[in-house]
Design a protein around this motif. Structure first.
Motif, PDB file in Angstrom:
ATOM      1  N   PRO A   1       0.814  -1.227   0.000  1.00 16.83           N
ATOM      2  CA  PRO A   1       0.000   0.000   0.000  1.00 16.83           C
ATOM      3  C   PRO A   1       0.846   1.275   0.000  1.00 16.83           C
ATOM      4  N   TYR A   2       1.938   1.279  -0.743  1.00 16.74           N
ATOM      5  CA  TYR A   2       2.822   2.433  -0.750  1.00 16.74           C
ATOM      6  C   TYR A   2       3.513   2.515  -2.115  1.00 16.74           C
ATOM      7  N   PHE A   3       4.169   3.638  -2.356  1.00 17.75           N
ATOM      8  CA  PHE A   3       4.906   3.852  -3.595  1.00 17.75           C
ATOM      9  C   PHE A   3       6.376   4.087  -3.233  1.00 17.75           C
ATOM     10  N   ASP A   4       7.118   2.986  -3.136  1.00 20.90           N
ATOM     11  CA  ASP A   4       8.531   3.016  -2.761  1.00 20.90           C
ATOM     12  C   ASP A   4       9.195   1.861  -3.493  1.00 20.90           C
ATOM     13  N   ILE A   5       9.942   2.177  -4.548  1.00 24.88           N
ATOM     14  CA  ILE A   5      10.476   1.135  -5.409  1.00 24.88           C
ATOM     15  C   ILE A   5      11.462   0.238  -4.673  1.00 24.88           C
ATOM     16  N   GLU A   6      12.400   0.805  -3.938  1.00 25.09           N
ATOM     17  CA  GLU A   6      13.392  -0.017  -3.236  1.00 25.09           C
ATOM     18  C   GLU A   6      12.725  -0.947  -2.230  1.00 25.09           C
ATOM     19  N   ARG A   7      11.792  -0.422  -1.472  1.00 24.71           N
ATOM     20  CA  ARG A   7      11.110  -1.249  -0.475  1.00 24.71           C
ATOM     21  C   ARG A   7      10.279  -2.331  -1.155  1.00 24.71           C
ATOM     22  N   ALA A   8       9.563  -1.966  -2.188  1.00 27.20           N
ATOM     23  CA  ALA A   8       8.752  -2.954  -2.901  1.00 27.20           C
ATOM     24  C   ALA A   8       9.632  -4.050  -3.494  1.00 27.20           C
ATOM     25  N   HIS A   9      10.748  -3.649  -4.093  1.00 23.54           N
ATOM     26  CA  HIS A   9      11.660  -4.627  -4.690  1.00 23.54           C
ATOM     27  C   HIS A   9      12.161  -5.618  -3.643  1.00 23.54           C
ATOM     28  N   ALA A  10      12.397  -5.137  -2.430  1.00 28.82           N
ATOM     29  CA  ALA A  10      12.887  -6.010  -1.361  1.00 28.82           C
ATOM     30  C   ALA A  10      11.803  -6.946  -0.829  1.00 28.82           C
ATOM     31  N   GLU A  11      10.541  -6.542  -0.939  1.00 22.42           N
ATOM     32  CA  GLU A  11       9.474  -7.284  -0.283  1.00 22.42           C
ATOM     33  C   GLU A  11       8.605  -8.120  -1.215  1.00 22.42           C
TER      34      GLU A  11
ATOM     35  N   PHE B   1       8.042 -16.118 -27.413  1.00 23.34           N
ATOM     36  CA  PHE B   1       9.267 -15.334 -27.508  1.00 23.34           C
ATOM     37  C   PHE B   1       9.485 -14.579 -26.198  1.00 23.34           C
ATOM     38  N   LEU B   2      10.733 -14.573 -25.739  1.00 21.22           N
ATOM     39  CA  LEU B   2      11.059 -14.032 -24.433  1.00 21.22           C
ATOM     40  C   LEU B   2      12.196 -13.021 -24.538  1.00 21.22           C
ATOM     41  N   CYS B   3      11.993 -11.834 -23.964  1.00 20.11           N
ATOM     42  CA  CYS B   3      13.049 -10.832 -23.845  1.00 20.11           C
ATOM     43  C   CYS B   3      13.667 -10.981 -22.465  1.00 20.11           C
ATOM     44  N   CYS B   4      14.914 -11.434 -22.423  1.00 19.91           N
ATOM     45  CA  CYS B   4      15.558 -11.811 -21.156  1.00 19.91           C
ATOM     46  C   CYS B   4      16.777 -10.941 -20.877  1.00 19.91           C
ATOM     47  N   SER B   5      16.927 -10.559 -19.619  1.00 17.77           N
ATOM     48  CA  SER B   5      18.057  -9.747 -19.172  1.00 17.77           C
ATOM     49  C   SER B   5      18.384 -10.114 -17.732  1.00 17.77           C
ATOM     50  N   PRO B   6      19.546  -9.681 -17.206  1.00 20.91           N
ATOM     51  CA  PRO B   6      19.825  -9.904 -15.790  1.00 20.91           C
ATOM     52  C   PRO B   6      18.724  -9.327 -14.908  1.00 20.91           C
ATOM     53  N   ARG B   7      18.525  -9.926 -13.753  1.00 22.10           N
ATOM     54  CA  ARG B   7      17.432  -9.568 -12.854  1.00 22.10           C
ATOM     55  C   ARG B   7      17.378  -8.068 -12.568  1.00 22.10           C
ATOM     56  N   ASN B   8      16.165  -7.605 -12.316  1.00 23.46           N
ATOM     57  CA  ASN B   8      15.898  -6.203 -12.053  1.00 23.46           C
ATOM     58  C   ASN B   8      16.779  -5.669 -10.925  1.00 23.46           C
ATOM     59  N   ARG B   9      17.395  -4.510 -11.168  1.00 24.40           N
ATOM     60  CA  ARG B   9      18.144  -3.764 -10.158  1.00 24.40           C
ATOM     61  C   ARG B   9      19.395  -4.506  -9.676  1.00 24.40           C
ATOM     62  N   THR B  10      19.960  -5.363 -10.528  1.00 26.48           N
ATOM     63  CA  THR B  10      21.199  -6.049 -10.163  1.00 26.48           C
ATOM     64  C   THR B  10      22.394  -5.558 -10.976  1.00 26.48           C
ATOM     65  N   VAL B  11      22.141  -4.970 -12.144  1.00 27.19           N
ATOM     66  CA  VAL B  11      23.234  -4.486 -12.999  1.00 27.19           C
ATOM     67  C   VAL B  11      22.797  -3.174 -13.661  1.00 27.19           C
ATOM     68  N   ASP B  12      23.741  -2.502 -14.264  1.00 29.32           N
ATOM     69  CA  ASP B  12      23.451  -1.350 -15.119  1.00 29.32           C
ATOM     70  C   ASP B  12      23.319  -1.883 -16.540  1.00 29.32           C
ATOM     71  N   TRP B  13      22.086  -2.123 -16.979  1.00 33.60           N
ATOM     72  CA  TRP B  13      21.868  -2.710 -18.304  1.00 33.60           C
ATOM     73  C   TRP B  13      22.500  -1.864 -19.408  1.00 33.60           C
TER      74      TRP B  13
END
Length: 286
Positions: free
Chosen positions: A193-203, A260-272
């Protein structure tokens, strides 16, 4: 569980696969290119270079390709090999533009990130933008949490992935294609119930990103922080899974028996943008 094979590698960040007249089209974000793969697995051809990072793609009823240019909040039309402005959306939303669905009538549904370019401090609720065939721009459902992949179900409802809410919402449309109500189609984990990307990504258990239509009313849900893509029933039950191992799936498209799948390293783990780590893969499905 199903596996996948790599068709093409060495890209920066692939997004928004679309099929048109026997070829697959995808955006490569940080190369600022739109690529065409003849037959789906032929050698890629660069068909457009986009100034403000290409994202969502779609085809008008007449066959012209539309391209979302993220950072300059513009939709371009590719005509005669040249880009021309189709919809100038500058100033309509706070964030950069994101994915797009173009329906059979030529109506464009466009998501936005909900935060300023390269700055998540102002992340917040954002609408779905609709560009009507006559050029009218409408803002609808203004409380979306990072609206991402968009597909239209056979029953006429629009599915929109809310990446940092862990939710896919179903939007009921009126006769003009405007959303009149929204409900949760699937959700994973507890409510965010919030808008916080870092917190959401962790949870979050799942970060729903790209969507693709599945059979029998299901949808393929790409997990930006996962290791594959799940075919899901309304309510969230997984009925099929394609494993992609070390890479996550950010976008997908089902064409007959191919996914067909567009694949990349996991979100927020690298600088794409600094890497060429994105791959186009395909899985055989029923």
């Amino acid at each position: 569980m199903t596996g996948s094979r790599t068709i093409s590698r060495g890209h920066t960040f692939l997004e928004s696969p679309r099929w048109h007249e026997g070829a697959l089209y995808v955006s490569d974000f940080f190369a600022r290119q739109v690529l065409r793969f003849p037959g789906g697995d032929g050698a890629p051809e660069v068909i457009a270079t986009v100034p403000g990072i290409p994202s969502g793609l779609g085809f008008l009823p007449g066959g012209d390709l539309l391209i979302v240019s993220m950072n300059d909040q513009t939709v371009y039309r590719l005509k005669g090999g040249q880009l021309e402005v189709y919809a100038d959306l500058r100033g309509r939303v706070r964030g950069v533009l994101n994915d797009m669905l173009v329906d059979d009538a030529g109506r464009c549904y466009i998501g936005t990130t909900g935060h300023s370019p390269d700055n998540e401090a102002d992340f917040g609720p954002t609408p779905l933008l609709i560009v009507q065939p006559d050029g009218e721009v409408i803002e609808a459902i203004d409380d979306l949490n990072f609206p991402n992949g968009i597909v239209k179900l056979d029953d006429g409802r629009l599915l929109v992935a809310e990446t940092y809410a862990g939710t896919v919402r179903a939007l009921k449309l009126d006769g003009d294609g405007i959303p009149v109500s929204a409900e949760v189609w699937a959700h994973w984990g507890r409510e965010i119930p919030y808008f916080d990307i870092e917190r959401a990504h962790a949870e979050l258990e799942v970060e729903p990103d790209g969507l693709a239509l599945g059979r029998d009313g299901t949808a393929w849900i790409a997990d930006a922080n996962g290791h594959g893509i799940a075919r899901v029933r309304e309510g969230g039950e997984t009925v099929e899974f394609v494993d992609t191992g070390r890479l996550s799936v950010f976008a997908a498209l089902a064409v007959d028996s191919r996914l067909f799948l567009c694949c990349s390293p996991r979100n927020r783990t690298v600088d794409w943008s600094a890497l060429h780590s994105s791959e186009l893969r395909v899985a055989n499905i029923e």
